[in-house]
Design an enzyme around this catalytic site. Structure first.
Site, PDB file in Angstrom:
ATOM      1  N   LYS A 297       7.980  29.149  25.858  1.00  0.00           N
ATOM      2  CA  LYS A 297       7.371  28.655  24.615  1.00  0.00           C
ATOM      3  C   LYS A 297       6.790  27.285  24.890  1.00  0.00           C
ATOM      4  O   LYS A 297       7.240  26.589  25.787  1.00  0.00           O
ATOM      5  CB  LYS A 297       8.444  28.529  23.526  1.00  0.00           C
ATOM      6  CG  LYS A 297       7.881  28.462  22.126  1.00  0.00           C
ATOM      7  CD  LYS A 297       7.666  29.845  21.572  1.00  0.00           C
ATOM      8  CE  LYS A 297       6.951  29.842  20.245  1.00  0.00           C
ATOM      9  NZ  LYS A 297       6.925  31.195  19.635  1.00  0.00           N
TER      10      LYS A 297
ATOM     11  N   ASP B 299       1.165  30.581  17.776  1.00  0.00           N
ATOM     12  CA  ASP B 299       2.342  30.443  16.921  1.00  0.00           C
ATOM     13  C   ASP B 299       1.857  29.553  15.763  1.00  0.00           C
ATOM     14  O   ASP B 299       0.643  29.516  15.498  1.00  0.00           O
ATOM     15  CB  ASP B 299       3.519  29.799  17.697  1.00  0.00           C
ATOM     16  CG  ASP B 299       4.855  29.939  16.965  1.00  0.00           C
ATOM     17  OD1 ASP B 299       5.473  31.009  17.038  1.00  0.00           O
ATOM     18  OD2 ASP B 299       5.279  28.975  16.290  1.00  0.00           O
TER      19      ASP B 299
HETATM   20  P1  NDP Z   1       0.631  29.997  10.800  1.00  0.00           P
HETATM   21  O1  NDP Z   1       0.323  28.640  11.292  1.00  0.00           O
HETATM   22  O2  NDP Z   1      -0.439  31.009  10.732  1.00  0.00           O
HETATM   23  O3  NDP Z   1       1.268  29.904   9.332  1.00  0.00           O
HETATM   24  C1  NDP Z   1       2.430  29.178   9.110  1.00  0.00           C
HETATM   25  C2  NDP Z   1       2.770  29.233   7.639  1.00  0.00           C
HETATM   26  O4  NDP Z   1       4.075  28.700   7.442  1.00  0.00           O
HETATM   27  C3  NDP Z   1       1.837  28.387   6.802  1.00  0.00           C
HETATM   28  O5  NDP Z   1       1.722  28.927   5.516  1.00  0.00           O
HETATM   29  C4  NDP Z   1       2.574  27.055   6.779  1.00  0.00           C
HETATM   30  O6  NDP Z   1       2.245  26.219   5.692  1.00  0.00           O
HETATM   31  C5  NDP Z   1       3.993  27.496   6.693  1.00  0.00           C
HETATM   32  N1  NDP Z   1       4.859  26.468   7.304  1.00  0.00           N
HETATM   33  C6  NDP Z   1       4.791  26.003   8.562  1.00  0.00           C
HETATM   34  N2  NDP Z   1       5.685  25.031   8.773  1.00  0.00           N
HETATM   35  C7  NDP Z   1       6.319  24.881   7.608  1.00  0.00           C
HETATM   36  C8  NDP Z   1       7.347  24.039   7.182  1.00  0.00           C
HETATM   37  N3  NDP Z   1       7.909  23.133   8.019  1.00  0.00           N
HETATM   38  N4  NDP Z   1       7.795  24.170   5.908  1.00  0.00           N
HETATM   39  C9  NDP Z   1       7.228  25.075   5.067  1.00  0.00           C
HETATM   40  N5  NDP Z   1       6.224  25.914   5.418  1.00  0.00           N
HETATM   41  C10 NDP Z   1       5.795  25.804   6.663  1.00  0.00           C
HETATM   42  O7  NDP Z   1       1.847  30.516  11.688  1.00  0.00           O
HETATM   43  P2  NDP Z   1       2.367  32.005  11.898  1.00  0.00           P
HETATM   44  O8  NDP Z   1       2.179  32.806  10.672  1.00  0.00           O
HETATM   45  O9  NDP Z   1       1.840  32.486  13.175  1.00  0.00           O
HETATM   46  O10 NDP Z   1       3.928  31.738  12.116  1.00  0.00           O
HETATM   47  C11 NDP Z   1       4.877  31.796  11.070  1.00  0.00           C
HETATM   48  C12 NDP Z   1       6.271  32.005  11.647  1.00  0.00           C
HETATM   49  O11 NDP Z   1       6.292  33.253  12.358  1.00  0.00           O
HETATM   50  C13 NDP Z   1       6.743  30.956  12.654  1.00  0.00           C
HETATM   51  O12 NDP Z   1       8.137  30.817  12.541  1.00  0.00           O
HETATM   52  C14 NDP Z   1       6.414  31.594  14.001  1.00  0.00           C
HETATM   53  O13 NDP Z   1       7.239  31.076  15.029  1.00  0.00           O
HETATM   54  C15 NDP Z   1       6.754  33.029  13.691  1.00  0.00           C
HETATM   55  N6  NDP Z   1       6.153  34.037  14.566  1.00  0.00           N
HETATM   56  C16 NDP Z   1       4.808  34.097  14.757  1.00  0.00           C
HETATM   57  C17 NDP Z   1       4.267  35.090  15.545  1.00  0.00           C
HETATM   58  C18 NDP Z   1       2.798  35.262  15.721  1.00  0.00           C
HETATM   59  O14 NDP Z   1       2.408  36.244  16.358  1.00  0.00           O
HETATM   60  N7  NDP Z   1       1.960  34.399  15.190  1.00  0.00           N
HETATM   61  C19 NDP Z   1       5.134  36.061  16.240  1.00  0.00           C
HETATM   62  C20 NDP Z   1       6.524  35.956  15.908  1.00  0.00           C
HETATM   63  C21 NDP Z   1       6.994  34.958  15.119  1.00  0.00           C
HETATM   64  P3  NDP Z   1       1.296  24.936   5.919  1.00  0.00           P
HETATM   65  O15 NDP Z   1      -0.088  25.469   6.044  1.00  0.00           O
HETATM   66  O16 NDP Z   1       1.515  24.119   4.701  1.00  0.00           O
HETATM   67  O17 NDP Z   1       1.784  24.258   7.159  1.00  0.00           O
HETATM   68  O1  2IT Z   2       7.321  33.896  18.380  1.00  0.00           O
HETATM   69  C1  2IT Z   2       6.563  34.733  18.920  1.00  0.00           C
HETATM   70  O2  2IT Z   2       6.996  35.813  19.338  1.00  0.00           O
HETATM   71  C2  2IT Z   2       5.144  34.419  19.035  1.00  0.00           C
HETATM   72  N1  2IT Z   2       4.719  33.369  18.569  1.00  0.00           N
HETATM   73  C3  2IT Z   2       4.212  35.363  19.742  1.00  0.00           C
HETATM   74  C4  2IT Z   2       4.278  35.159  21.225  1.00  0.00           C
HETATM   75  C5  2IT Z   2       3.267  35.933  22.032  1.00  0.00           C
HETATM   76  O3  2IT Z   2       3.281  35.712  23.257  1.00  0.00           O
HETATM   77  O4  2IT Z   2       2.509  36.734  21.505  1.00  0.00           O
END
Ligand code: NDP
Ligand code: 2IT
Length: 444
Positions: free
Chosen positions: A125, A165
């Site tokens: 990561k 992420d």
């Molecule tokens: P994005 O940046 O697309 O969206 C993040 C969302 O979460 C936004 O709405 C953001 O609001 C909110 N957020 C972020 N930080 C905070 C915080 N500290 N408190 C409250 N709200 C918060 O990210 P993703 O959708 O990609 O990721 C969301 C979660 O999913 C994370 O935990 C990530 O690790 C996990 N994840 C993502 C994957 C992926 O493929 N993208 C895969 C597996 C897990 P704001 O705009 O106000 O910051």
């Molecule tokens: O938390 C996660 O699994 C991710 N942000 C996606 C990682 C990836 O390599 O697609």
């Protein structure tokens, strides 16, 4: 903890001031006690001591020039945690809260998640404390280029393959990939989440959210329930939240709320996703804009209030520790019967305890959100054989992968004395494959 307490103590001693990392390690080690009992050879060969120590941690300066001509300096990270079953694989997070402890917790979780996918990917990561909010296109591009100018030395399609992420989507992946290609003169699968015209895979954008619902659907079905007619609350409004909402709606649910870090919107008639996509993906604005398009919707300041909304199923898809004990108790008292984690570690250990004690169906992030990285691994495969699979092919594979994870995790939970406990099942099943590989490869 009995057998593995000394491993935990060493982690705390060696990594002070990293509470999220301690939390993630503790949860896994607690579940691994029966594994340590059954596998003395893993104790003897120091598998537990080794698996909690990253193979390599890289911290670097990321200097860039803002639109006012001022020099800005951020810190970049890449933690290459475990390569026993494949090249390091995991996302990059750009958020002001990022520090080495956060990246280590995410990298540690990634080892087990990636193992659960059944695909040959190790755990890693990275990210930066850069805050993309309020930055211009030019600033985002210059930051991404500077970040990659250092990171490229440590990654490669067979070494370490980053992805997105929080704060890193296709736009940032594009700028980083462009810079990597310029420096190395190579067009390869060094990063996933690429655009569809330059090596990306169909379904990668949707994969985490869709996969979350596929996993939740398996869990619900096994317990005589389904998304059909269910009221669903989803936190966040980013990549994972949007596509979780899309799939939940396709499966017959009514999604009534979404949030960002400032507040949440409640739309009792059901969220209109086209509006959300326009606000978040096209205009890059805040979720509160939603009420300008939907007269019956309400916006509330503060993101934690979202868990007070009555729902059947909760899908936390924003960030770590967003559901604490109080929020969990509120969900339970409102009749919520299933929680599936789209974000990484969104529920505190106390919240998880509340859910398990109250027989709420609980899908832990390692298993439930593995769909994103699984399709990243399929993007790597497609890049290696220089082909592109169609949407249906990749979506079918995703569904199959999530089904298999559910089956495997449930089976292993029962085998190790935790029937129905998917937290234990995910930690143990994820661990076993990596431990076998580490054991076979000797003390390295
Ligand atoms: P994005 O940046 O697309 O969206 C993040 C969302 O979460 C936004 O709405 C953001 O609001 C909110 N957020 C972020 N930080 C905070 C915080 N500290 N408190 C409250 N709200 C918060 O990210 P993703 O959708 O990609 O990721 C969301 C979660 O999913 C994370 O935990 C990530 O690790 C996990 N994840 C993502 C994957 C992926 O493929 N993208 C895969 C597996 C897990 P704001 O705009 O106000 O910051
Ligand atoms: O938390 C996660 O699994 C991710 N942000 C996606 C990682 C990836 O390599 O697609």
């Amino acid at each position: 903890m009995r057998i593995l307490e000394n491993v935990m103590e060493q982690v705390i001693r060696r990594n002070p001031n990293e509470p999220e990392f301690h939390q993630a390690v503790r949860e896994v080690l607690e579940c691994l006690e029966p594994v340590a009992e059954r596998h003395p050879e893993y104790l003897k060969t120091g598998i537990f001591e080794r698996i909690v120590e990253p193979e390599r941690q890289i911290i670097f300066r990321v200097p860039w020039v803002d639109d006012n001509g001022r020099v800005q300096v951020n810190r970049g990270f890449r933690v290459q945690f475990n390569s026993a079953i494949g090249p390091y694989k995991g996302g990059l997070r750009f958020h002001p809260s990022v520090n080495i402890g956060i990246i280590k917790f995410l990298g540690f979780e990634q080892i087990f998640k990636n193992s659960l996918t059944g695909l040959p990917i190790g755990g890693g990561k990275g990210g930066s404390d850069f805050d993309p909010k309020g930055k211009s296109e030019g600033e985002i591009m210059r930051f991404c280029q500077s970040f990659m100018t250092e990171l490229y030395k440590y990654i490669g399609p067979d070494i370490d393959v980053p992805a997105g992420d929080i704060g890193v989507g296709m736009r940032e992946i594009g700028y980083m990939y462009g810079q990597y290609k310029r420096i190395t003169n190579q067009f390869n699968g060094v990063i996933t989440g690429k655009g569809l015209t330059w090596g990306g895979s169909l379904v990668r954008t949707e994969a985490t959210g869709y996969g979350l619902c596929y996993f939740a659907d398996e869990m619900l079905k096994a317990n005589g329930k389904s998304f059909e007619g269910a009221t669903v609350v989803i936190s966040g409004s980013g990549n994972v939240a949007i596509y979780a909402a899309q799939k939940a709606i396709q499966m017959g649910a009514k999604v009534v709320a979404l949030s960002d870090s400032n507040g949440y919107v409640y739309d009792p008639e059901g969220i209109d996703l086209d509006v959300v996509k326009r606000i978040k993906e096209v205009e890059r604005k805040r979720i509160k804009e939603y009420v300008n398009y939907r007269s019956n919707a309400h916006y509330y300041e503060g993101c934690s209030g979202i868990w007070n909304i009555k729902c059947d199923i909760a899908l936390p898809c924003a960030t770590q520790n967003e559901i604490d004990k109080t929020a969990a108790e509120k969900l339970v008292s409102n009749g919520c019967y299933a929680v599936a984690e789209g974000a990484n570690m969104p529920c505190t250990p106390e919240a998880v305890e509340v859910f398990l004690d109250n027989k709420v169906l609980f899908a832990p992030s390692k298993a439930a959100n593995a769909g994103g990285v699984a399709i990243s691994a399929l993007e790597m495969s497609q890049n290696s054989i220089r082909c592109c699979w169609d949407f249906e092919t990749v979506d079918c594979k995703l569904r199959e992968i999530m089904k298999n994870i559910y089956k495997n995790v449930s089976k292993v939970a029962a085998e190790y004395g935790y029937p129905g406990n998917l937290v234990a099942g995910a930690n143990i099943a994820g661990f076993l494959k990596v431990a076998q590989a580490m054991y076979a490869q000797g003390v390295v």
